[in-house]
Design a protein around this motif. Structure first.
Motif, mmCIF file in Angstrom:
data_model
loop_
_atom_site.group_PDB
_atom_site.id
_atom_site.type_symbol
_atom_site.label_atom_id
_atom_site.label_comp_id
_atom_site.label_asym_id
_atom_site.label_seq_id
_atom_site.Cartn_x
_atom_site.Cartn_y
_atom_site.Cartn_z
ATOM 1 N N THR A 242 36.167 46.478 33.751
ATOM 2 C CA THR A 242 37.582 46.821 33.837
ATOM 3 C C THR A 242 38.279 45.991 34.905
ATOM 4 N N GLU A 243 37.576 45.691 36.000
ATOM 5 C CA GLU A 243 38.190 44.952 37.097
ATOM 6 C C GLU A 243 38.415 43.483 36.761
ATOM 7 N N THR A 244 37.702 42.968 35.764
ATOM 8 C CA THR A 244 37.757 41.527 35.511
ATOM 9 C C THR A 244 38.045 41.151 34.062
ATOM 10 N N GLY A 245 37.881 42.076 33.117
ATOM 11 C CA GLY A 245 37.947 41.721 31.711
ATOM 12 C C GLY A 245 36.658 41.051 31.267
ATOM 13 N N SER A 246 36.699 40.355 30.134
ATOM 14 C CA SER A 246 35.507 39.703 29.592
ATOM 15 C C SER A 246 35.017 38.611 30.539
ATOM 16 N N LEU A 247 33.719 38.627 30.820
ATOM 17 C CA LEU A 247 33.120 37.631 31.705
ATOM 18 C C LEU A 247 32.172 36.691 30.971
ATOM 19 N N ALA A 248 31.617 37.160 29.866
ATOM 20 C CA ALA A 248 30.655 36.343 29.139
ATOM 21 C C ALA A 248 30.640 36.751 27.678
ATOM 22 N N HIS A 257 27.038 33.369 27.525
ATOM 23 C CA HIS A 257 27.590 32.358 28.432
ATOM 24 C C HIS A 257 28.706 32.946 29.291
ATOM 25 N N LEU A 258 28.670 32.614 30.580
ATOM 26 C CA LEU A 258 29.749 32.993 31.496
ATOM 27 C C LEU A 258 30.965 32.108 31.245
ATOM 28 N N TRP A 259 32.150 32.716 31.245
ATOM 29 C CA TRP A 259 33.386 31.960 31.014
ATOM 30 C C TRP A 259 33.805 31.262 32.310
#
Length: 440
Positions: A242-248, A257-259
């Motif tokens: 929730t704090e960051t949105g999609s990360l990978a 994969h990390l964005w």
């Protein structure tokens, strides 16, 4: 003012290698550090000296913790005028104190684009069932927004609502021709059990379904393969918060994969305090296009393994293995038992045994495992799992018991329909007025 939503964000293929990707990060990092100076939290952290302005300055900063976010509740991290906010959220954590998070409309452009990066693409003719919370957490809203940007029809099947029991999920999946879903992995097993309770076969009677998007909990290769076998479609993994949105997200080769074109990722070793670009430890994230609430070196506290090794997909992005709480275990005799380890063994049982639900309790002197299995397969399934535990964990004291189907996941939970009504105050002479004002 916030950047215009039309401003182009990095897209897959905009860089040739990790060196060029790092330069792209550096260019955006300078702008992010300017945004961070508008946040009361970071202004205080930077102090009276020169504010950080480059990668070198950034790498001298301490970590931002979940407790920092809680202490700044509700708007101590805000870096834009309040009127520019589009949404406010709080995470699903159980610490007792709210962990706030907020986004502008432009921030949401970045969020939706990241989520939509799936090797099974979201198309305009898709019917997309969103089966995660729509409340303060971002997860349901994120998938909803991403699907709408791609023109798909969204079915908002919030998994925290009494109005959407499993029996209704099965009806919607079947009758609406749902083609894509978004949920936790465990949900897909519950749907399968509910479908069978309704007389349907998951990999036969849902012909429109073409992929299951999952996230929110660690997923072992064995459980992933079993879910795919049961439904007959690919299982596509997603990782974020929730704090960051999609990360990978997952590439066509099946790697997560990390964005790294949209965020800087680091791995923190809590034993030494060292931070590195790869290795095992806790994931530290710096979203590069987050203006409403900049986060610099935010420690998600998720246990991960990050690698910079090349992937055949050619995306030139780090790969990540998310361990979560599954990295922690309990001692049983001489062995350490983890959930991930047991999950591999349980879902390594033959498909015909039909085992989907299990639980285990690790004592110092005994590992107790219960599996839900129909009577014809009970003896064989218990024997097979006992042998698998011994082979994988050594000669530890272990007991495997088979319990009837419906013991761990009650059949009523799969077939029941809740009485969800609007509140009212006036009742007739033969009505139950104890339901006055209730929503259920």
């Amino acid at each position: 003012m916030s950047r215009p939503p039309s401003e182009r964000l990095p897209q897959l293929g905009d860089w040739r290698d990790h060196e060029q990707l790092r330069k792209m990060q550096d260019d955006q990092l300078r702008e992010l550090l300017v945004w961070a100076r508008q946040s009361p939290f970071y202004r205080k952290r930077f102090g009276d000296g020169a504010a950080p302005a480059s990668r070198g300055d950034f790498e001298d900063l301490g970590l931002t913790s979940k407790q920092d976010l809680r202490d700044a509740y509700p708007f101590g991290m805000l870096a834009v005028p309040r009127g520019e906010l589009a949404t406010y959220h709080e995470s699903s954590g159980t610490a007792g104190s709210p962990t706030p998070s907020y986004y502008t409309e432009a921030d949401w452009t970045d969020l939706a684009e990241r989520y939509a990066r799936k090797w099974v693409s979201i198309e305009p003719d898709d019917v997309f069932l969103v089966r995660t919370p729509y409340a303060l957490m971002i997860t349901g809203h994120l998938a909803h927004a991403a699907a709408r940007t791609r023109g798909a029809t969204v079915v908002p099947g919030d998994n925290r609502s009494l109005a959407m029991p499993y029996s209704r999920v099965v009806r919607v999946l079947h009758d609406l021709g749902v083609s894509l879903t978004w949920s936790m992995p465990t949900e897909t097993l519950l749907w399968a059990a509910a479908a069978r309770a309704a007389g349907l076969v998951p990999n036969r009677d849902f012909s429109s379904l073409r992929a299951l998007f999952v996230g929110g909990e660690p997923l072992s290769p064995a459980r992933r393969a079993r879910i795919s076998e049961i439904w007959g479609v690919p299982v596509v993994e997603e990782y974020g918060s929730t704090e960051t949105g999609s990360l990978a997200g997952e590439c066509p080769e099946g790697h997560l994969h990390l964005w790294a074109d949209r965020a800087v990722f680091e791995v923190f070793d809590p034993r030494t305090g060292a931070l590195s670009a790869s290795g095992a430890g806790q994931l530290v994230v710096t979203p590069l296009y987050r203006q409403a609430m900049p986060l610099l070196r935010y420690n998600l506290e998720d246990n991960v393994e990050v690698s910079l090794d090349p992937c055949p997909c050619g995306w030139q992005l780090p790969t990540v293995r998310v361990l979560g709480r599954s990295a922690f275990g309990h001692r049983v005799g001489p062995a350490t038992i983890t959930q991930a380890r047991l999950e591999e063994l349980v879902f390594g049982l033959p498909l015909e045994h039909g085992v989907m639900f299990w639980r285990a309790r690790a004592r110092a002197d005994l590992l107790e495992i219960e599996i839900e299995v129909a009577a014809p397969h009970r003896e064989a399934a218990c024997a097979a799992l006992t042998a698998a535990v011994k082979a994988a964990c050594g000669d530890i004291p272990a007991r495997v018991d088979g319990v009837p189907v419906g013991t761990l996941v009650p059949t009523e939970a799969l077939t029941g329909v809740h009485d969800v009504v609007k509140p009212r105050s006036l009742f007739g002479p033969d009505e139950d007025w104890s339901k006055a004002l209730l929503y259920y």
